[in-house]
Design a protein around this motif. Structure first.
Motif, short mmCIF file in Angstrom:
data_model
loop_
_atom_site.label_atom_id
_atom_site.label_comp_id
_atom_site.label_asym_id
_atom_site.label_seq_id
_atom_site.Cartn_x
_atom_site.Cartn_y
_atom_site.Cartn_z
N ARG A 137 0.87 -1.20 0.10
CA ARG A 137 -0.04 -0.04 -0.04
C ARG A 137 0.70 1.32 0.09
NH1 ARG A 137 -4.59 1.45 2.76
NH2 ARG A 137 -5.19 -0.81 3.23
N LYS A 183 -8.04 -3.46 7.83
CA LYS A 183 -8.13 -2.26 8.53
C LYS A 183 -7.07 -2.04 9.65
CE LYS A 183 -13.16 -2.22 8.52
NZ LYS A 183 -14.64 -2.69 9.29
N CYS A 184 -6.41 -3.03 9.58
CA CYS A 184 -4.94 -2.86 10.37
C CYS A 184 -4.09 -2.09 9.59
CB CYS A 184 -4.31 -4.23 10.80
SG CYS A 184 -4.92 -5.29 12.11
N ASP A 194 -4.95 0.20 7.45
CA ASP A 194 -5.70 1.46 7.46
C ASP A 194 -5.16 2.12 8.73
OD1 ASP A 194 -6.89 1.09 4.94
OD2 ASP A 194 -8.88 0.36 6.01
N LEU A 195 -5.49 1.60 10.07
CA LEU A 195 -5.11 2.21 11.05
C LEU A 195 -3.39 2.70 11.11
CD1 LEU A 195 -5.88 2.95 14.19
CD2 LEU A 195 -5.46 0.32 14.57
N ILE A 197 -1.24 3.14 8.80
CA ILE A 197 -1.33 4.46 7.71
C ILE A 197 -1.92 5.61 8.65
CG2 ILE A 197 -2.12 5.21 5.61
CD1 ILE A 197 -1.64 2.64 4.41
N HIS A 198 -3.00 5.50 9.07
CA HIS A 198 -3.51 6.74 9.76
C HIS A 198 -2.65 7.27 10.78
CE1 HIS A 198 -6.59 9.48 11.46
NE2 HIS A 198 -6.49 9.14 12.45
N TYR A 199 -2.06 6.21 11.61
CA TYR A 199 -1.18 6.76 12.64
C TYR A 199 0.12 7.44 12.07
CZ TYR A 199 2.08 6.30 16.32
OH TYR A 199 3.12 6.74 17.54
N SER A 203 0.05 9.39 9.38
CA SER A 203 -0.15 10.60 9.17
C SER A 203 -0.47 11.62 10.02
CB SER A 203 -1.83 10.51 8.10
OG SER A 203 -2.68 10.23 9.15
N GLN A 204 -0.62 10.98 11.35
CA GLN A 204 -0.97 11.90 12.60
C GLN A 204 0.44 12.32 13.39
OE1 GLN A 204 -3.91 13.32 13.17
NE2 GLN A 204 -4.23 12.50 11.15
N ARG A 205 1.54 11.64 12.94
CA ARG A 205 2.59 11.68 13.64
C ARG A 205 3.41 13.15 13.16
NH1 ARG A 205 6.37 7.41 16.03
NH2 ARG A 205 7.91 8.48 14.96
#
Length: 204
Positions: free
Chosen positions: A27, A192-193, A195-196, A198-200, A202-204
Motif C-alpha cells: 500500500r 483495517k489494520c 488502514d490504522l 497508515i492513519h497513525y 499521517s498523524q505523527r
C-alpha cells in the motif's frame, strides 16, 4: 529529500504479521523484509543463508557459548568464521537492519528491529496479536497440521520469540507499553489494520 518511513512489526506466532506487513508495504510502495532480512545479513557477511535461518529469533539462553558445528550447510566442512556465538549473530543481523533503514523506507517484521532502530526518528513500532482460535486456524492452514499441534507450535514459538526479544532488548515482548501501537488483528482484519497504521503515520 522525502522523509523515510520505517515500520517495525512485532507479532504473536500465527497472528498474521506477515500478511499485514506485506499488505502495508504494498500500500505504501515501500520495501518489505522478513526472511529476506536474513538473506541480506548473510550476503553482507559471507555466510550461508541457512546458517542464519537455523538461529533466527531463537532463545538466547545459550548466549556466550559457541554454536555447534553445522557441517551440513557448507560443502567440504564448516569454516571457522561460521562458528559464532548468538551475540555475534545478533549483532550482524542488527547491522543489516540499520543499513537497510538508512537506505530506504521499509517494513521490517520481527528480529528485534524496533529495539535495534530505537534511536531512528523515522521508525514506528507495531505489535500484532490475535485470538488463539484465529491463530491456530491460520497455523493449521499453512502447515497442514491438527488444531492441537497448531496450539502447541503457537505456544512454543511465542516463548522463543519472547525469550529472544526480552534478552536483547531488556524490554517486554508483547507489552503494549513497549510499542507505539498494539493491534488486535482478529478484531480489525488485515486491511483495517493497514488502514490504522497508515492513519497513525499521517498523524505523527
Amino acid at each position: 529529500m522525502e522523509k523515510k518511513i520505517i515500520i517495525s512489526i512485532g507479532r504473536q506466532f500465527g497472528a498474521g504479521g506477515r500478511r499485514v506487513g506485506q499488505a502495508l508495504a504494498e500500500r505504501l510502495g515501500i520495501a518489505y523484509y522478513d526472511k529476506e532480512l536474513i538473506l541480506e545479513a548473510a550476503k553482507e557477511y559471507g555466510f550461508a543463508p541457512e546458517f542464519f535461518e537455523q538461529n533466527d529469533e531463537k532463545s538466547a539462553s545459550f548466549t556466550g557459548n559457541v554454536l555447534q558445528w553445522m557441517e551440513s550447510l557448507v560443502t567440504g566442512g564448516m569454516s571457522a568464521k561460521n562458528y559464532l556465538s548468538q551475540d555475534a549473530l545478533f549483532e550482524m543481523q542488527a547491522s543489516a537492519i540499520r543499513k537497510i533503514a538508512e537506505e530506504k523506507s521499509c517494513v521490517i517484521v520481527g528480529r528485534c528491529s524496533d529495539y535495534v532502530l530505537r534511536d531512528n526518528p523515522n521508525c514506528i513500532s507495531v505489535f500484532l496479536h490475535s485470538t488463539d482460535e484465529d491463530r491456530a486456524q491460520r497455523i493449521q492452514e499453512r502447515s497442514n497440521i491438527s488444531r492441537e499441534e497448531a496450539l502447541t507450535k503457537m505456544r512454543t514459538q511465542d516463548k522463543k520469540r519472547a525469550a529472544y526479544y526480552n534478552f536483547y532488548s531488556s524490554k517486554t515482548w508483547g507489552d503494549s507499553a513497549t510499542y507505539d501501537l498494539s493491534i488486535n488483528v482478529s478484531a480489525l482484519g488485515v486491511e483495517k489494520c493497514v488502514d490504522l497504521i497508515i492513519h497513525y503515520l499521517s498523524q505523527r
